[in-house]
Write an enzyme that holds these catalytic residues in place. Structure first.
Site, mmCIF file in Angstrom:
data_model
loop_
_atom_site.group_PDB
_atom_site.id
_atom_site.type_symbol
_atom_site.label_atom_id
_atom_site.label_comp_id
_atom_site.label_asym_id
_atom_site.label_seq_id
_atom_site.Cartn_x
_atom_site.Cartn_y
_atom_site.Cartn_z
ATOM 1 C CD GLU A 25 -0.855 0.725 3.657
ATOM 2 O OE1 GLU A 25 -1.256 1.891 3.432
ATOM 3 O OE2 GLU A 25 -0.966 0.164 4.764
ATOM 4 C CE LYS A 159 -2.731 2.247 11.918
ATOM 5 N NZ LYS A 159 -2.518 1.393 10.789
#
Ligand code: PSU
Ligand code: MN
Length: 312
Positions: A25, A159
């Site tokens: 990405e 995360k």
């Protein structure tokens, strides 16, 4: 589609020959990491994919063209350019029509990888349910994309700035297998542990490839993606209690400054890195390279399985 989706030669040839290709990405380059670590890491990830026997294909949008397999020079330009749009599924068509330059999130990268015929994708940590998401409804489009698009995402969990238990609940609701790579615990990005047990694990790239093969062999069942979670390298991973203190401060600062929407994740990453004096940044870079290496191995194992089975 051919005029808006440009698959560059190396990736195109590898895909046509049934050779392993790993999608990467670009949001982590433009919004996730500071300069110069962003460009260094993007190139190090490509190198790690190559070393494990696959072709890297970094995905981004240049002047409205969706490019699969950005050249190193183009990655550098993206990394240096200001006001690159953070592109998720909802932004893709308008950004193409507006001929804008964009960096793709996990959601948009998965979508484009699937359009190009790429099955394996490496990133750092996926987006998920934000803390307080039960009120703000801030739930990353990465999760719904995983529920609908047939790509295996290799990451270090979600995360730890997020609400991890709720993120796992949503993944389960969406029918996404969450598979620990050589671990039985969901990793928390900067930390190897989260206290959240996983139901499934794979011990080798071959086993991971078999899971992909069976998942997508269930043809009429509209199966979506798979999440392979790889604990961050022990050398730079941080203890949970240390990270938690940084995150709480970062969240308080975000609330104070009224940070909302797409800016939340980049803001928190930056703030946590500043508070930790770069320790979370080092962990982030190392886990990205480690995930790229593993994705290359899984992609190679998957292509080998497919070649044994013949075209289907
Ligand atoms: N992983 C990283 N750094 C990042 C991201 C992931 O190590 O910057 C990006 C990915 O592109 C992911 C996005 O899709 O953060 C999630 O953003 P949001 O929470 O706004 O959906
Ligand atoms: Mn969001």
């Amino acid at each position: 589609m051919t005029d808006i989706l440009e698959i560059r030669e190396e990736a195109r040839e590898a895909l046509a020959a049934g050779k392993p290709v790993v999608a990467l990405e670009s949001t982590l380059i433009t919004h996730g990491l500071p300069r110069p670590q962003n460009i260094e890491t993007a190139l190090a990830m490509e190198k790690a994919v190559r070393e494990s026997g696959a072709v890297p294909a970094t995905i981004g949008i240049l002047g409205g063209r969706i490019v699969v397999g950005l050249a190193a020079k183009e990655i550098e330009r993206l990394a240096e350019q200001k006001d690159v749009v953070k592109v998720s599924r909802a932004d893709l068509a308008p950004v193409v029509v507006g001929k804008r330059t964009g960096a793709t999130t996990v959601a948009a990268t998965m979508m484009i990888a699937a359009m190009a015929g790429i099955r394996t994708f490496a990133t750092g940590g996926i987006g998920g349910v934000h803390r307080g998401g039960e009120n703000s409804m801030d739930v990353s489009a990465d999760l719904t994309e995983l529920g609908r698009t047939q790509v295996a995402v290799v990451c270090a969990g979600a995360k730890s700035i997020l609400d991890l238990p709720r993120t796992l609940e949503v993944l389960e609701t969406l029918g996404v297998p969450v598979v620990g790579f050589a671990t039985k615990e969901f990793p928390a990005f900067y930390c190897r542990e989260s206290g959240l047990a996983l139901l499934h694990s794979a011990a080798t790239p071959q086993e991971a490839a078999e899971i992909m093969n069976v998942q997508w062999g269930m043809r009429s069942a509209q199966m979506g993606g798979i999440l392979f979670v790889n604990p961050p390298p022990a050398e730079s991973a941080l203890p949970e209690n240390m990270v938690e203190a940084f995150i709480e401060k970062a969240l308080a600062e975000a609330a104070k400054q009224g940070i909302k929407g797409k800016s939340v994740t980049p803001f928190l990453l930056r703030e946590v890195s500043r508070l930790s004096e770069g320790r979370t940044l080092k962990a982030n870079v190392d886990l990205l390279v480690s995930n790229a290496r593993l994705a290359g191995r899984i992609s190679a194992a998957y292509c080998q399985l497919e070649s044994l089975q013949g075209p289907n």
